[in-house]
Scaffold this active site. Structure first.
Site, PDB file in Angstrom:
ATOM      1  N   LYS A 189       0.825  -1.212   0.000  1.00  0.00           N
ATOM      2  CA  LYS A 189       0.000   0.000   0.000  1.00  0.00           C
ATOM      3  C   LYS A 189       0.865   1.271   0.000  1.00  0.00           C
ATOM      4  CE  LYS A 189      -3.852  -2.520   2.089  1.00  0.00           C
ATOM      5  NZ  LYS A 189      -4.937  -2.550   3.103  1.00  0.00           N
ATOM      6  N   TYR A 230     -12.205  -2.483  -4.170  1.00  0.00           N
ATOM      7  CA  TYR A 230     -12.748  -2.664  -2.817  1.00  0.00           C
ATOM      8  C   TYR A 230     -14.284  -2.647  -2.800  1.00  0.00           C
ATOM      9  CZ  TYR A 230      -8.299  -2.411  -0.239  1.00  0.00           C
ATOM     10  OH  TYR A 230      -7.063  -2.677   0.302  1.00  0.00           O
ATOM     11  N   PHE A 234     -15.948   2.760   6.804  1.00  0.00           N
ATOM     12  CA  PHE A 234     -14.557   3.119   6.529  1.00  0.00           C
ATOM     13  C   PHE A 234     -14.223   3.131   5.037  1.00  0.00           C
ATOM     14  CE2 PHE A 234     -14.748  -1.438   7.592  1.00  0.00           C
ATOM     15  CZ  PHE A 234     -14.183  -2.013   6.460  1.00  0.00           C
ATOM     16  N   ARG A 241       2.372  -7.132   8.747  1.00  0.00           N
ATOM     17  CA  ARG A 241       1.594  -6.024   9.331  1.00  0.00           C
ATOM     18  C   ARG A 241       2.084  -5.670  10.736  1.00  0.00           C
ATOM     19  NH1 ARG A 241      -4.280  -7.850   6.840  1.00  0.00           N
ATOM     20  NH2 ARG A 241      -4.255  -6.442   5.056  1.00  0.00           N
ATOM     21  N   ASN A 254      -2.337  -0.448   6.730  1.00  0.00           N
ATOM     22  CA  ASN A 254      -1.842  -1.722   7.263  1.00  0.00           C
ATOM     23  C   ASN A 254      -0.891  -2.431   6.297  1.00  0.00           C
ATOM     24  OD1 ASN A 254      -3.792  -2.520   5.485  1.00  0.00           O
ATOM     25  ND2 ASN A 254      -5.011  -3.693   6.935  1.00  0.00           N
ATOM     26  N   HIS A 281      -1.887  -5.844   1.202  1.00  0.00           N
ATOM     27  CA  HIS A 281      -3.125  -6.581   0.938  1.00  0.00           C
ATOM     28  C   HIS A 281      -2.785  -7.996   0.501  1.00  0.00           C
ATOM     29  CE1 HIS A 281      -6.875  -7.830  -1.012  1.00  0.00           C
ATOM     30  NE2 HIS A 281      -6.130  -8.190  -2.030  1.00  0.00           N
ATOM     31  N   GLU A 312      -9.174 -10.651  -8.388  1.00  0.00           N
ATOM     32  CA  GLU A 312      -8.202  -9.568  -8.189  1.00  0.00           C
ATOM     33  C   GLU A 312      -7.043  -9.656  -9.188  1.00  0.00           C
ATOM     34  OE1 GLU A 312      -7.184  -9.816  -4.042  1.00  0.00           O
ATOM     35  OE2 GLU A 312      -9.205  -9.232  -3.412  1.00  0.00           O
TER      36      GLU A 312
HETATM   37  P1  ATP Z   1      -7.025  -6.290   2.628  1.00  0.00           P
HETATM   38  O1  ATP Z   1      -8.265  -6.597   1.820  1.00  0.00           O
HETATM   39  O2  ATP Z   1      -6.513  -4.878   2.443  1.00  0.00           O
HETATM   40  O3  ATP Z   1      -5.965  -7.350   2.455  1.00  0.00           O
HETATM   41  P2  ATP Z   1      -8.164  -7.546   4.891  1.00  0.00           P
HETATM   42  O4  ATP Z   1      -8.641  -8.587   3.937  1.00  0.00           O
HETATM   43  O5  ATP Z   1      -7.316  -8.004   6.042  1.00  0.00           O
HETATM   44  O6  ATP Z   1      -7.396  -6.394   4.174  1.00  0.00           O
HETATM   45  P3  ATP Z   1     -10.782  -6.385   4.758  1.00  0.00           P
HETATM   46  O7  ATP Z   1     -11.869  -6.762   5.682  1.00  0.00           O
HETATM   47  O8  ATP Z   1     -10.801  -6.884   3.354  1.00  0.00           O
HETATM   48  O9  ATP Z   1      -9.396  -6.755   5.475  1.00  0.00           O
HETATM   49  O10 ATP Z   1     -10.728  -4.799   4.742  1.00  0.00           O
HETATM   50  C1  ATP Z   1     -10.099  -4.097   3.672  1.00  0.00           C
HETATM   51  C2  ATP Z   1      -9.302  -2.937   4.253  1.00  0.00           C
HETATM   52  O11 ATP Z   1     -10.204  -2.040   4.867  1.00  0.00           O
HETATM   53  C3  ATP Z   1      -8.329  -3.349   5.359  1.00  0.00           C
HETATM   54  O12 ATP Z   1      -7.047  -3.670   4.881  1.00  0.00           O
HETATM   55  C4  ATP Z   1      -8.277  -2.120   6.213  1.00  0.00           C
HETATM   56  O13 ATP Z   1      -7.326  -1.187   5.698  1.00  0.00           O
HETATM   57  C5  ATP Z   1      -9.645  -1.509   6.065  1.00  0.00           C
HETATM   58  N1  ATP Z   1     -10.512  -1.869   7.186  1.00  0.00           N
HETATM   59  C6  ATP Z   1     -11.072  -3.070   7.428  1.00  0.00           C
HETATM   60  N2  ATP Z   1     -11.825  -3.039   8.542  1.00  0.00           N
HETATM   61  C7  ATP Z   1     -11.728  -1.764   9.012  1.00  0.00           C
HETATM   62  C8  ATP Z   1     -12.267  -1.093  10.138  1.00  0.00           C
HETATM   63  N3  ATP Z   1     -13.079  -1.708  11.006  1.00  0.00           N
HETATM   64  N4  ATP Z   1     -11.937   0.212  10.305  1.00  0.00           N
HETATM   65  C9  ATP Z   1     -11.115   0.845   9.429  1.00  0.00           C
HETATM   66  N5  ATP Z   1     -10.589   0.265   8.343  1.00  0.00           N
HETATM   67  C10 ATP Z   1     -10.874  -1.025   8.132  1.00  0.00           C
HETATM   68 MG    MG Z   2      -9.666  -8.129   2.149  1.00  0.00          MG
END
Ligand code: ATP
Ligand code: MG
Length: 142
Positions: free
Chosen positions: A10, A50, A58, A103, A113, A116, A127
């Site tokens: 990211k 997304y 968020f 992370r 974080n 991805h 994706e």
């Molecule tokens: P990614 O898809 O980025 O790999 P992930 O699969 O671990 O992350 P997801 O649930 O897909 O998590 O959420 C996508 C992104 O949205 C997360 O990487 C994070 O940056 C953000 N995110 C998820 N949950 C929250 C939350 N409760 N508050 C703020 N940001 C969030």
């Molecule tokens: Mg995800």
């Protein structure tokens, strides 16, 4: 089974100048990088990527954060790649990420974080197809 997964370093992690460190960790445990590109996502690309989160509170934060600067997007290949890679990157909330995960070491907070990783077979297929032509992927020769 040999699988493919998609990862994105990211923008804030690219800015920290740690692409090489992250790639080293990934290669060290046996992932093959079989495609890679650096791009800056447009709003439209980020929203499409997304889209499953579009109703979340968020959503605007993640779109803003992922479009702030260039990202490194790459395709990985390995036995059981999808789950192994999720284990390597750690929990979404870096406060819950296990020590030694990417992370835990490089995330700033929940939004920033670091990285991805695709979360399922269907996500990985979608994706990879979202960002790569088949001609931009170079399967490893075993
Ligand atoms: P990614 O898809 O980025 O790999 P992930 O699969 O671990 O992350 P997801 O649930 O897909 O998590 O959420 C996508 C992104 O949205 C997360 O990487 C994070 O940056 C953000 N995110 C998820 N949950 C929250 C939350 N409760 N508050 C703020 N940001 C969030
Ligand atoms: Mg995800």
């Amino acid at each position: 089974m040999i699988e493919r997964t998609l990862s994105i370093i990211k923008p804030h992690a690219v800015k920290k100048n740690i692409i090489g460190k992250i790639f080293t960790r990934i290669e060290h445990i046996g992932f093959k990088i079989i495609g890679s590109k650096m791009i800056r996502l447009s709003q439209t690309q980020a929203i499409g990527f997304y889209i499953e989160h579009k109703e979340k509170l968020f959503f605007q934060n993640i779109i803003q954060s992922i479009t702030l600067g260039p990202v490194m997007i790459f395709v990985l290949e390995k036995e059981n790649a999808i789950q192994h890679f999720r284990d390597l990157i750690g929990a979404t909330n870096p406060e819950h990420a296990l020590p030694g995960t990417i992370r835990a070491d490089y995330a700033n907070n929940m939004t920033e974080n670091a990285i991805h990783g695709s979360d399922s077979t269907m996500s990985a297929i979608r994706e990879i197809d979202y960002f790569f032509q088949e001609s931009e992927i170079f399967p490893h020769c075993y």
